[in-house]
Design an enzyme around this catalytic site. Structure first.
Site, short mmCIF file in Angstrom:
data_model
loop_
_atom_site.label_atom_id
_atom_site.label_comp_id
_atom_site.label_asym_id
_atom_site.label_seq_id
_atom_site.Cartn_x
_atom_site.Cartn_y
_atom_site.Cartn_z
N LYS A 112 0.94 -1.15 0.10
CA LYS A 112 0.00 -0.22 -0.03
C LYS A 112 0.78 1.23 0.00
O LYS A 112 0.43 2.22 -0.40
CB LYS A 112 -1.06 -0.16 1.23
C1 LIG Z 1 -4.52 -4.64 0.76
C2 LIG Z 1 -3.71 -5.65 0.61
C3 LIG Z 1 -4.12 -6.67 -0.45
C4 LIG Z 1 -5.21 -6.73 -1.32
O1 LIG Z 1 -4.96 -5.60 -2.45
P1 LIG Z 1 -6.39 -4.99 -3.05
O2 LIG Z 1 -5.72 -4.18 -3.93
O3 LIG Z 1 -7.07 -4.45 -2.07
O4 LIG Z 1 -6.93 -6.37 -3.91
C5 LIG Z 1 -3.10 -7.88 -0.41
N1 LIG Z 1 -2.02 -8.20 0.26
C6 LIG Z 1 -1.81 -7.17 1.16
C7 LIG Z 1 -0.57 -7.48 1.80
C8 LIG Z 1 -2.51 -5.80 1.33
O5 LIG Z 1 -2.05 -5.09 2.37
#
Ligand SMILES: *Cc1c(COP(=O)(O)O)cnc(C)c1O
Length: 469
Positions: A112
Site C-alpha cells: 500500500k
Molecule cells: C491490501 C492488501 C492486499 C489486497 O489488495 P487489493 O488491492 O485490496 O486487492 C493484498 N495483500 C496485502 C498485504 C495487502 O495489504
C-alpha cells in the site's frame, strides 16, 4: 483527462477534483473518460529508466487541473526515494521462469505504500495550492492504517484519524501506527471489533453535514489516485522481463480488487500481459463474481492473510462499468440492487471478454502454509502469507511455462512473523529501520465503542473543523 462516475449522476471532474473527492457524489467510482494507450515503442522506451521516471511517464496522460507532469515528477521522485531498494519494486527470481515483484520496500513494509506515499504528497500539494485542509478518517485491521498514517504524517494540510480494534491487531501493526510522533496523527483504539470500527467510520461519513464541516476524505482504493500509481509497476515489470515483444503473466492476491484492476488498466494501455490471475483466500467475492457473474455478500472469515479478509471488492465496480459498455445507468441499477439485497447478477456472456485475460482461483490457509514451507525448503525464500496466496494461485493457473510468471509480493514476511514461523520454522526479522520498533514510545487514545465519543474526539481534534470555507 476528464473523469466520469461509474453511476453517471455525478459531475465530470478533472484529476485534481477526483483526487480530493474520492468517492463520487452519486456513490459511484471515478474512471477516466477514455483509456490512454502507449504504442509498442513507447512501452519499449520505459525500459532501463529509473522507476520514478517510469511512474511519471505512465501517469502523465491521466493528470490535469492543477496537477501536471512536472509536479508529479517531483512527487514520485520524493516518494520513491523513501523505498529501501534502488529498484523501488525489485523482481526476485524464486523458481523456473517464476518471479516475485517485491512491492514491500516502502516505509511500512506493505504494498500500500507504493500508492499511498504518492497519494499523501498529491493531497498535500493540491490542498496547499487551494489553501484548504482535509480530515482523513479510516478503520484498519492491520495494513492500511500504518500505510495511511505514514503517508499523511507531518502534513499541515491533513489530519488523520485511524480507528483500530483495541487489543485485536498484531503488535507490529499497532506499533507501526502508535509510534509515529506527529501532531496530525490520531490513533484511536476502540473497545470493539474491526467491524465496530468500520461501522463507526461509516456512521460519521453518513452524517453529511459533519462530513462537509470536517472535509472528510478516505485513502482507500475507491480513490482513483490510489489505483493509478499501481498501474506503473505492471509496465515496469513487463519491460524488465522482455516486453513489449515478450508477454508476461501476473498473479495478484486480491482483496478490494484495486491491485488487480490496475493490472487490467496496464493491459488496456498496452502492457504485454498475457494472463492476470486473481487470487482469493477463503473470502472470495471477487473470484466468485468473475467466474459466475454473481456478486454476493457473505460473512467474512478470518484467515492467515488478513488484508484480504473483506466482504466487498469495491473496485469490481470499475470493471463492471467496462463490461456493461460504460452504461452508467445499468451499473447504478445493479449496485443499488446489491446495496439493498446483498446480491446482484450479470449475465455470463457479459463476462466473456474477460476470458482472454483473467484466471481466478481460491487458496485456503493450509495450502498457503504448505506453499510457504515448500518455497523456503526449495529456494531459501521467505514470503508472507498474502504473497503465498498469489504465488500458489499463479502456479495453479499457469498455462505456458515459457511465459514468465510474476507473483505480486504485497507484504514483507516480517509483518506476519507468527504465520511465517509456523510454516517455515524461521522467524523473519524486521528491516533495520524498524529494528527498534519495540522500544519506541506509543501514542494512542482508547475510546469506548460509542459513536458520540468517537465523533466528539474527531471534531475537537480536526483542524479542518475550524476552517469550513
Ligand atoms: C491490501 C492488501 C492486499 C489486497 O489488495 P487489493 O488491492 O485490496 O486487492 C493484498 N495483500 C496485502 C498485504 C495487502 O495489504
Amino acid at each position: 483527462m476528464k473523469y466520469v462516475s461509474t453511476r453517471g449522476e455525478a459531475p465530470v471532474l478533472g484529476f485534481d477534483d477526483v483526487l480530493l473527492a474520492g468517492l463520487a457524489r452519486d456513490g459511484g467510482l471515478y474512471v477516466p473518460e477514455s483509456w490512454p494507450e502507449l504504442s509498442p515503442s513507447e512501452v519499449a522506451d520505459l525500459s532501463g529508466r529509473p522507476y520514478a521516471e517510469v511512474a511519471t511517464l505512465v501517469m502523465a496522460p491521466f493528470l490535469g487541473g492543477g496537477i501536471d507532469e512536472e509536479m508529479v515528477a517531483g512527487i514520485v521522485a520524493e516518494a520513491y526515494a523513501r523505498f529501501r531498494h534502488p529498484a523501488v519494486v525489485p523482481l526476485r527470481q524464486v523458481g523456473d521462469n517464476e518471479w516475485v515483484l517485491e512491492l514491500f520496500h516502502g516505509p511500512t513494509l506493505a504494498f500500500k505504500d507504493v500508492a499511498l506515499q504518492v497519494l499523501g504528497r498529491l493531497f498535500d500539494a493540491e490542498l496547499t495550492r487551494r489553501s484548504e485542509r482535509l480530515t482523513i478518517l479510516g478503520a484498519t485491521s492491520g495494513d492500511t492504517g500504518p500505510a495511511a498514517i505514514e503517508a499523511c504524517r507531518d502534513r499541515h494540510t491533513l489530519d488523520v484519524f485511524i480507528l483500530h480494534p483495541a487489543g485485536r491487531i498484531s503488535e507490529v501493526q499497532r506499533r507501526q501506527m502508535t509510534t509515529v510522533a506527529s501532531d496530525n496523527v490520531h490513533n484511536l483504539a476502540v473497545e470493539g471489533t474491526f467491524d465496530d470500527c468500520q461501522d463507526l467510520v461509516k456512521a460519521i461519513f453518513g452524517d453529511l453535514a459533519l462530513r462537509e464541516r470536517l472535509r472528510l476524505s478516505a485513502v482507500n482504493s475507491i480513490n482513483w489516485a490510489r489505483v493509478l500509481p499501481q498501474v506503473v509497476y505492471y509496465l515496469a515489470a513487463a519491460v524488465a522481463l522482455g516486453g513489449p515483444s515478450r508477454p508476461v503473466s501476473f498473479s495478484v492476491p486480491t482483496g478490494n480488487f484495486g491491485n488487480a484492476l490496475a493490472g487490467w488498466v496496464a493491459r488496456q494501455m498496452g502492457a504485454p500481459i498475457s494472463r492476470l490471475v486473481v487470487a482469493s483466500n477463503r473470502n472470495d467475492i471477487a473470484t466468485r463474481f468473475l467466474t459466475t457473474g454473481v456478486m454476493e455478500l457473505q460473512q467474512v472469515h478470518p484467515t492467515t492473510s488478513p488484508a484480504m479478509d473483506i466482504q466487498v471488492s469495491s473496485n469490481l465496480e470499475r470493471l463492471l462499468f467496462e463490461l456493461l459498455d460504460r452504461h452508467a445507468g445499468d451499473v447504478a441499477h445493479l449496485m443499488a440492487e446489491f446495496g439493498t439485497t446483498g446480491r446482484m447478477e450479470v449475465p455470463l456472456e457479459r463476462l466473456a471478454p474477460l476470458g482472454d485475460l483473467f484466471d481466478t482461483t481460491r487458496v485456503d490457509d493450509e495450502t498457503v502454509a504448505r506453499a510457504m514451507g515448500e518455497l523456503y525448503a526449495a529456494s531459501g525464500h521467505l514470503v508472507d502469507p498474502h504473497t503465498a496466496v498469489g504465488l500458489t494461485a499463479g502456479r495453479t493457473c499457469r498455462r505456458d511455462p515459457t511465459v514468465p510468471l510474476v507473483a505480486m509480493a504485497t507484504a514483507h514476511p516480517a509483518k506476519f512473523p507468527d504465520t511465517v514461523e509456523a510454516a517455515t520454522g524461521v522467524r523473519p526479522e524486521l528491516p533495520d529501520h524498524l529494528a527498534d520498533l519495540y522500544d519506541r514510545p506509543e501514542r494512542c487514545t482508547t475510546l469506548p465503542c460509542d459513536l458520540a465519543a468517537v465523533r466528539d474526539y474527531v471534531v475537537s481534534n480536526a483542524r479542518a473543523a475550524g476552517h469550513t470555507g
